[in-house]
Design a protein around this motif. Structure first.
Motif, PDB file in Angstrom:
ATOM      1  N   TYR A 143     -12.820  55.695  23.887  1.00  9.98           N
ATOM      2  CA  TYR A 143     -13.405  55.741  22.553  1.00  9.98           C
ATOM      3  C   TYR A 143     -14.527  54.725  22.417  1.00  9.98           C
ATOM      4  N   LYS A 154     -10.153  54.565  17.592  1.00  7.20           N
ATOM      5  CA  LYS A 154     -10.333  55.858  18.245  1.00  7.20           C
ATOM      6  C   LYS A 154     -11.524  56.618  17.670  1.00  7.20           C
ATOM      7  N   SER A 155     -12.625  55.929  17.424  1.00 13.66           N
ATOM      8  CA  SER A 155     -13.831  56.613  16.966  1.00 13.66           C
ATOM      9  C   SER A 155     -14.499  57.309  18.148  1.00 13.66           C
ATOM     10  N   ASP A 156     -14.951  58.514  17.921  1.00 16.71           N
ATOM     11  CA  ASP A 156     -15.385  59.410  18.990  1.00 16.71           C
ATOM     12  C   ASP A 156     -16.729  60.028  18.612  1.00 16.71           C
ATOM     13  N   ARG A 208     -10.363  59.536  15.405  1.00 18.08           N
ATOM     14  CA  ARG A 208      -9.297  60.457  15.788  1.00 18.08           C
ATOM     15  C   ARG A 208      -7.939  60.069  15.214  1.00 18.08           C
TER      16      ARG A 208
END
Length: 278
Positions: free
Chosen positions: A256, A120-122, A159
């Motif tokens: 993401y 969940k890298s944003d 996240r």
């Protein structure tokens, strides 16, 4: 002035962009762009220098973060109404303050390296400011007098670490390479109105974020004044000030970053960044 640091990681040298957009090496005038070098007296000495007499740097050189070794990398959350809405969080009545580890800082075109297991890298395009003179308990009217300049920041965020693991947001904000800074530090005198700058970010060429600093809940001057009530801000400290709407967490369904994705982002007058996710 547009201040840069160029060269291989760990061996960057200080430079300034000349009128033709070429980097001039200023290591004969200043050792590095750290706290002391960002004082008004130091910046004036650089302004008074004859850039044409300084060595020109070859085109295509890697740029590092435009500031070296900040003592503190402070961040403000939920500073745009629409971003608070898309995050399903209340509009703050006071600035939401957290930290990013200074070790997260990387150059504006360095790869963003996702850790194993990251799902969940944003992305978050933000305007950051760098303190030039120490500030403690300063008024809002005087706050920006303590700022050396402004730059682009991508507040990359994991996240799941930030939201699902309990505790403080710093856990999702501090991975190595999750704080690209630059390409330049633009000194305050070059920006006519810092509260009227457009921001944007694309992923793989598709527009994700569009915003303006005019839509901030808390202005940059308010943020400096507010923070200075609780801590002494030191020269070289970086303060990144929140992101407009359009982050992956707020998409339906949430979307993401994946390895191989390319983020491009920029702010009016402050330049552009480009990172590939690895």
């Amino acid at each position: 002035m547009k201040l840069v640091r160029y060269g291989e990681p760990g061996a960057e040298r200080p430079g300034i962009l000349d009128d033709e957009g070429r980097i001039r090496d200023v290591s004969s005038l200043v050792a590095n762009f750290t706290g002391d070098a960002l004082s008004p007296a130091s910046l004036q000495r650089l302004r008074n220098s004859d850039l044409g007499a300084l060595p020109a740097v070859e085109d295509g050189v890697r740029l590092g973060s435009c500031v070296a070794k900040p003592g503190h990398f402070i961040a403000i959350g939920l500073n745009y109404v629409d971003h608070a809405h898309e995050s399903n969080m209340p509009i703050p009545s006071e600035p939401v303050v957290f930290s990013k580890a200074p070790s997260s800082i990387s150059g504006p075109t360095d790869d963003v390296v996702m850790p194993e297991g990251s799902e969940k890298s944003d992305w978050e395009v933000e305007i950051a400011m760098v303190i030039g003179t120490a500030a403690f308990n300063v008024s809002e009217a005087q706050a920006l007098d303590h700022v050396a300049g402004f730059c682009v920041c991508n507040d990359v965020s994991e996240r799941s670490y930030q939201i699902e693991r309990g505790g403080q947001w710093i856990k999702g904000k501090s991975l190595p390479t999750y704080g690209p800074i630059g390409p330049w530090l633009v000194t305050r005198d070059e920006i006519a109105d810092v509260q009227d700058l457009g921001l944007w970010l694309d992923v793989n060429g598709e527009r994700r974020q569009t915003g303006s600093t005019s839509s901030m809940i808390f202005s940059l001057a308010h943020i400096v004044s507010y923070l200075s009530r609780f801590m002494r801000l030191e020269p070289g400290d970086i303060i990144t000030t929140g992101t407009p709407p359009g982050v992956g967490m707020g998409m339906k369904p949430p979307t993401y970053l994946k390895r191989g994705d390319v983020m491009t982002l920029g702010i009016d007058g402050l330049g552009e960044q480009r990172q590939t996710v690895r």
